[in-house]
Design an enzyme around this catalytic site. Structure first.
Site, PDB file in Angstrom:
ATOM      1  N   GLU A   1       2.785   3.690   4.506  1.00  0.00           N
ATOM      2  CA  GLU A   1       2.600   2.263   4.202  1.00  0.00           C
ATOM      3  C   GLU A   1       3.858   1.625   3.657  1.00  0.00           C
ATOM      4  OE1 GLU A   1      -1.763   1.176   2.537  1.00  0.00           O
ATOM      5  OE2 GLU A   1      -0.341   1.973   1.097  1.00  0.00           O
ATOM      6  N   TYR A  44       2.182  -6.870   4.633  1.00  0.00           N
ATOM      7  CA  TYR A  44       1.734  -5.467   4.584  1.00  0.00           C
ATOM      8  C   TYR A  44       1.978  -4.839   5.957  1.00  0.00           C
ATOM      9  CZ  TYR A  44      -1.285  -1.406   4.739  1.00  0.00           C
ATOM     10  OH  TYR A  44      -1.752  -0.120   4.895  1.00  0.00           O
TER      11      TYR A  44
END
Ligand code: ADP
Ligand code: MG
Length: 398
Positions: free
Chosen positions: A206, A118
């Site tokens: 993101e 991530y």
């Protein structure tokens, strides 16, 4: 303002981030042509909607056993899956029960994933700085990781003037466990993310997942970006990416009239001037056992037309069982509000009870206008009285 995955990836790629080759399509035929253009190798078909959690979503009413992200190896399957994706609404945990219509697909060359990570950037209110976050627990809900094992999320504050420094990117890459050439590749993606975030005034950006492929390449497989609406005037090229079909129609309509409106789940419509008063109005409604249907700030100096439009928006929501008007007239004059209420009564008609609390500039004139109108309006004195009355009215209406 949100944008689609493929748009976010284009912005990242323009800053040098590695993303898998992909084609944006709007029909089954185009999807098949895209599959062919990749030489018939495995692809991932990805529904382009703003909501996240597509992979675990479902196409309502289709009976299909896949969500909005599907790995496929045959031409026939690409055709049938694309057909389903374009025909049925996709429901994810972020869309609400009605789901979201899909009109665009991304046909992406499948990556042979060795590990998922991530990578994200947000504004950290505590430090007052943008912060880059990274975790070796990618692909899954990062909120889950944050809740249960926050130590697995690495954080680097980023200077708004200088961006992510090379040593910071290297530190994150090492801490994530990247080795050899992958360190440089990961650093490149981090720098691209930081550049886009700062240059385009993002509030969230993101990459989830960032992956290492079995061939050892580091790539951004998914990307999500949210932009600060108040900075959009500086980025006409970003404003152009807006997809209004993804947005709440009432919120869009309000934005066009310069009203700050956010839809909520309750039954009490609120029309308030000033964001602080709007927040405290929602609080006091909840305190008295009600649930607000919306946040609505008509602003300090709204015109009669704007206020009338605000009423139209509130009254077009069938979940609204009562409306509370809470105005503290400073720049806004109470008689302007009263006139707008009367205009709205004439034009749209109120099918639900209306509670009004007015204070401030021209309050007497405003109250007189309402009293002389002969209309069925409940007046209130003070916030608590207004909240109590509107909660009671909504309850009776249910
Ligand atoms: P969402 O976050 O909306 O569910 P993602 O794009 O993150 O959508 O896809 C979900 C999962 O599907 C990813 O975590 C990854 O495992 C897999 N995936 C996505 N794109 C690809 C791709 N190009 N190749 C292989 N797997 C992929
Ligand atoms: Mg994702």
């Amino acid at each position: 303002m949100k944008i689609h995955e493929y748009q976010a990836k284009e912005l990242l790629a323009a800053e040098g981030a590695a993303v898998p080759p992909g084609k944006v399509v709007k029909s089954v035929e185009e999807a098949l042509a895209a599959f062919d253009s990749f030489g018939g190798s495995a692809v991932v078909l990805k529904a382009q909607v703003h909501a996240g959690g597509r992979g675990k979503g479902t196409f309502i009413g289709s009976g299909a056993d896949f969500g909005g992200v599907k790995y496929l190896t045959s031409r026939e399957k690409v055709g049938s899956v694309a057909k389903t994706m374009l025909a049925f609404p996709l429901q994810t945990k972020q869309t609400g029960p009605e789901g979201q219509k899909v009109s665009t697909l991304l046909v992406q060359k499948a990556a042979d994933i060795a590990k998922e990570y991530y990578l994200g950037m947000v504004l950290d209110r505590a430090s007052g700085l943008p912060v880059m976050m990274a975790s070796s627990e990618g692909g899954v809900d990062i909120e889950e990781v944050a809740a249960h094992s926050p130590e697995k999320i690495l954080k680097e504050p980023v200077s708004p003037e200088l961006g992510l420094a090379p040593f910071q990117a290297r530190k994150l890459a090492f801490e994530l466990g990247f080795k050899g050439d992958q360190v440089t590749q990961a650093e490149g993606i981090m720098r691209a993310l930081s550049k886009v975030f700062l240059a385009k005034d993002c509030s969230i950006a993101e990459i989830n997942p960032l992956v290492v492929t079995k061939e050892g390449c580091v790539e951004a497989l998914d990307a999500k970006m949210v932009f600060d609406e108040n900075a959009l005037f500086r980025h006409p090229e970003i404003a152009e990416l807006r997809d209004e079909t993804e947005e709440d129609p009432a919120e869009l309509r309000a934005a066009r009239s310069g009203l700050s409106f956010v839809r909520m789940d309750g039954s009490i419509g609120c029309l308030v001037n000033g964001a602080g008063l709007a927040m405290s109005t929602m609080d006091i409604i909840k305190y008295h056992g009600g649930e607000p249907a919306n946040f609505l700030d008509v602003g300090g100096g709204a015109s009669k037309d704007q206020v009338t439009e605000a009423f139209r928006i509130l009254l077009s929501d069938s979940r609204v069982k009562a409306v509370l008007v809470n105005i503290f007239g400073g720049i806004m004059k109470c008689d302007t509000i009263a006139q707008a209420i009367l205009a709205a009564f004439k034009e749209v008609g109120f099918h639900v009870p209306l509670v009004v609390r007015l204070e401030g500039t021209n309050v007497e004139a405003g109250r007189n206008l309402l009293a002389d109108s002969g209309l069925d309006i409940v007046t209130a004195s003070g916030m608590a009285d207004a909240a109590q009355k509107v909660v009671d009215a909504a309850r009776k209406k249910n």
